[in-house]
Design a protein around this motif. Structure first.
Motif, short mmCIF file in Angstrom:
data_model
loop_
_atom_site.label_atom_id
_atom_site.label_comp_id
_atom_site.label_asym_id
_atom_site.label_seq_id
_atom_site.Cartn_x
_atom_site.Cartn_y
_atom_site.Cartn_z
N THR A 44 -157.50 -19.49 -14.00
CA THR A 44 -156.33 -20.34 -14.06
C THR A 44 -155.26 -19.34 -14.44
OG1 THR A 44 -156.81 -20.35 -17.13
CG2 THR A 44 -157.82 -22.27 -15.35
N GLY A 45 -155.01 -18.06 -14.64
CA GLY A 45 -154.01 -17.20 -14.90
C GLY A 45 -153.84 -16.99 -16.17
N HIS A 46 -154.53 -17.03 -17.12
CA HIS A 46 -153.60 -17.24 -18.51
C HIS A 46 -154.80 -16.57 -19.28
CE1 HIS A 46 -152.69 -21.50 -17.87
NE2 HIS A 46 -152.23 -21.07 -18.36
N ALA A 47 -155.33 -14.65 -18.11
CA ALA A 47 -156.24 -13.93 -18.93
C ALA A 47 -155.64 -12.40 -19.83
CB ALA A 47 -157.21 -13.48 -17.85
N ALA A 48 -154.96 -12.87 -20.77
CA ALA A 48 -154.29 -11.92 -21.40
C ALA A 48 -155.40 -10.53 -22.22
CB ALA A 48 -153.04 -11.81 -23.00
N LEU A 49 -154.65 -9.55 -21.82
CA LEU A 49 -155.89 -8.58 -22.45
C LEU A 49 -156.93 -8.30 -23.52
CD1 LEU A 49 -156.17 -5.54 -22.03
CD2 LEU A 49 -155.04 -4.55 -23.31
N TRP A 50 -155.82 -9.65 -24.86
CA TRP A 50 -156.52 -9.54 -26.02
C TRP A 50 -158.46 -10.03 -25.39
CZ3 TRP A 50 -157.56 -14.18 -28.36
CH2 TRP A 50 -157.16 -15.38 -27.66
N SER A 51 -157.76 -11.26 -24.77
CA SER A 51 -158.61 -12.20 -24.84
C SER A 51 -159.94 -11.43 -24.08
CB SER A 51 -158.24 -13.60 -24.38
OG SER A 51 -157.79 -13.48 -22.73
N MET A 52 -159.43 -10.78 -23.15
CA MET A 52 -160.36 -10.55 -22.48
C MET A 52 -160.94 -9.10 -22.96
SD MET A 52 -158.68 -9.78 -18.21
CE MET A 52 -156.90 -8.11 -18.95
N MET A 53 -160.47 -8.51 -24.33
CA MET A 53 -160.89 -7.72 -24.79
C MET A 53 -162.30 -8.02 -25.98
SD MET A 53 -158.37 -5.00 -26.35
CE MET A 53 -158.95 -3.90 -26.69
N LEU A 54 -161.94 -9.49 -26.55
CA LEU A 54 -162.51 -10.56 -26.81
C LEU A 54 -163.94 -11.28 -26.34
CD1 LEU A 54 -162.89 -11.89 -29.78
CD2 LEU A 54 -161.03 -13.44 -28.99
#
Length: 448
Positions: free
Chosen positions: A114-124
Motif C-alpha cells: 500500500t506504499g505506507h512502509a515507514a522505517l519505524w514500522s518496518m523495524m517494529l
C-alpha cells in the motif's frame, strides 16, 4: 540408565513397512515438511525485506537498522525461549511462534503493497518476527532431536538439512526473481502464507510417547543456570559459540547490508543477488548429501576446518567478482559450512542430555547471534568510515583469524564420534515399562 532397542523407530511414530527408513518417522517427516515450506518463504523474504527498505527510499544504514531490529529480539528472548521449550510442549511453542511470524510478515506485506512502509514500522514488524524466531528455534531443535533415534541419527540430520537447503535454493532464486518482477510486497505475503502452512503441519506433531520433562517443577532461573553449566563445562562448545558470535555477525553484515548494495551497483539488482544466495543454498545441499555418506571420526575438527571458506564470500564482494564468480564462491562456502553444520549437530546430539536440548540450543543460538544486531546496525557507518571494500576484507580476516584460534582448542581437534556412530539419545516410551523421565546422552547444532 535405561535404553530402548537400538533400531527403534522415531518417537511418537510407527513406520509402515517398506515406505520410509526407520529414522523417518511421522514426527520427523512433519518437521521436515514444515521446514521445507517455511524455508521456501523465508529465503525470498530476506531478499524482499532489504529491497523493500531500498524501495521506500532507504539507504545502507536503513537496511542495517531493519536487519538489526529483526535480530535484537533474538538476543533478548532466546534464553527464555529455550527454558520454556524445555518446560512446555515444544510443538505448542513452535505453533505459537509461527503464528506470530505469519501476522508480522502479513502486516509488513500490506504496508509495502500500500506504499505506507515507514522505517519505524518496518523495524517494529521485523522485531516481532525476530521475537517469534527466538521462541521457535530452541523448541524446533529440541523437537527434532527428540524425534530421531538409532544409529542412523547423523544420516537423519543430513537428510533433514538436504530438504531444508533444497527449499532454500528454490526460495532464494524464486524470491530474487519475484522481487524484480512483482515487487517485495508480494514476496513478503507469500512468506506469511508459508508460516501459516508450516504452523499447521507442526500442530499435527504427535508428542504422546515423548518422555515428559521435569522443567515445570523448578524455577526458570534454575533451568537457565543448568543450561549454562552444560555450556561452560565443555571447552569445545563455548569456544565454537564464541567463534560464531563474531563469524555470524560479519557474515550477516556482509549478506544483509553490503551484498544487496553490491548487487544493486555492480551485478544488476536483486535477481543476480538472489541467484548468488541460491548458489550458497545449492552448496549446502551438496554438503548435506555428502554427509549422508561421510562420518568423520573427529567431527569437530573436520567441521571447523570447513568454516575457513566462509571468508570467501566477503572477499568476493570486496573485489567485486562477477555474478558468476560470486555464485561459485557462494556454492563452495555453502558446501563446506554444511559439513560443519551436520558435524556440530551430531556432536551436540551425542554429548548433551535430552532434557537440556532446548536450553543448550538457546545458549548456542544466543552466542551465535549476540553481535549480529550491532554488526548490521554499524555496517553503514563502517562503510562510510573506511569504505565498503575495506569493511568486507575485514570481515574475511576476522573469520580466518577466529577459526584458526578455535583449532588450537584440544577438545575441538580430539573429540571423537561415539562408537558405532550411535550418536543419539535413546528415549523409551512410557509403555515400555521404563520411567517417564529419562536422562540419556544426546545433543545438536544449528548451522552457521
Amino acid at each position: 540408565m535405561s535404553t530402548g532397542p537400538p533400531n527403534s523407530p522415531a518417537l511418537g511414530t510407527s513406520r509402515p513397512p517398506g515406505r520410509r527408513p526407520e529414522w523417518a518417522g511421522r514426527n520427523y517427516s512433519l518437521l521436515t515438511a514444515a521446514a521445507v515450506v517455511s524455508n521456501l518463504g523465508s529465503q525470498g523474504a530476506l531478499i524482499a525485506s532489504a529491497f523493500a527498505v531500498l524501495g521506500a527510499g532507504g539507504d545502507s544504514g536503513d537496511v542495517g537498522l531493519v536487519a538489526a531490529a529483526r535480530t535484537l529480539p533474538l538476543v533478548v528472548f532466546l534464553l527464555v525461549g529455550g527454558a520454556l521449550a524445555d518446560r512446555l510442549p515444544r510443538h505448542h511453542v513452535m505453533v505459537a511462534a509461527n503464528s506470530l511470524n505469519c501476522v508480522s510478515q502479513g502486516l509488513f506485506a500490506v504496508l509495502v503493497l500500500t506504499g505506507h512502509a515507514a522505517l519505524w514500522s518496518m523495524m517494529l514488524l521485523a522485531a516481532l518476527g525476530g521475537t517469534g524466531t527466538a521462541f521457535f528455534s530452541p523448541a524446533s531443535e529440541g523437537m527434532l532431536l527428540a524425534s530421531v533415534r538409532g544409529p542412523q541419527a547423523s544420516r537423519a540430520f543430513a537428510f533433514y538439512r538436504v530438504a531444508m537447503h533444497g527449499a532454500g535454493i528454490g526460495g532464494a532464486a524464486l524470491g530474487g526473481a519475484l522481487v524484480a518482477v512483482i515487487g517485495p510486497g508480494w514476496v513478503l505475503a507469500v512468506d506469511a502464507a508459508a508460516f501459516a502452512a508450516a504452523g499447521a503441519l507442526r500442530a499435527l506433531l504427535d508428542v504422546e510417547k515423548i518422555p515428559r520433562r521435569e522443567g515445570d517443577k523448578v524455577s526458570l532461573l534454575r533451568d537457565l543456570r543448568e543450561g549454562w553449566q552444560e555450556v561452560i563445562g565443555r571447552s569445545w562448545l563455548w569456544s565454537i559459540v564464541l567463534q560464531f558470535a563474531v563469524v555470524n555477525a560479519v557474515v550477516g553484515a556482509a549478506e544483509a547490508v553490503y551484498g544487496p548494495l553490491v548487487a544493486e551497483e555492480h551485478l544488476g539488482g536483486p535477481g543476480p543477488w538472489g541467484t548468488a544466495l541460491a548458489g550458497f543454498g545449492a552448496g549446502t545441499l551438496l554438503g548435506a548429501l555428502a554427509m549422508t555418506r561421510w562420518r568423520p571420526a573427529r567431527p569437530l575438527l573436520a567441521g571447523t576446518l570447513c568454516v575457513l571458506p566462509l571468508a570467501l564470500p566477503s572477499a568476493a564482494l570486496a573485489v567485486p567478482l562477477s555474478a558468476v564468480g560470486l555464485f561459485v564462491v557462494m556454492f563452495v562456502s555453502g558446501t563446506c559450512v554444511e559439513v560443519f553444520g551436520v558435524s556440530w549437530m551430531t556432536v551436540l546430539h551425542q554429548e548433551i542430555p535430552e532434557d537440556k536440548f532446548s536450553r543448550v540450543s538457546s545458549y548456542d543460538w544466543l552466542g551465535s547471534i549476540a553481535m549480529l544486531p550491532l554488526a548490521t546496525a554499524i555496517a553503514g557507518p563502517v562503510e562510510s568510515a573506511v569504505g565498503r571494500s575495506a569493511a568486507l576484507w575485514g570481515c574475511s580476516g576476522l573469520i580466518l583469524l577466529l577459526t584458526l584460534a578455535v583449532l588450537c582448542v584440544p577438545e575441538v581437534r580430539n573429540l571423537r564420534r561415539a562408537p558405532g556412530a550411535a550418536a543419539v539419545p535413546v528415549l523409551p516410551a512410557p509403555e515400555e515399562g521404563l520411567p517417564e523421565t529419562v536422562t540419556t546422552p544426546g545433543g545438536e547444532r544449528p548451522g552457521a
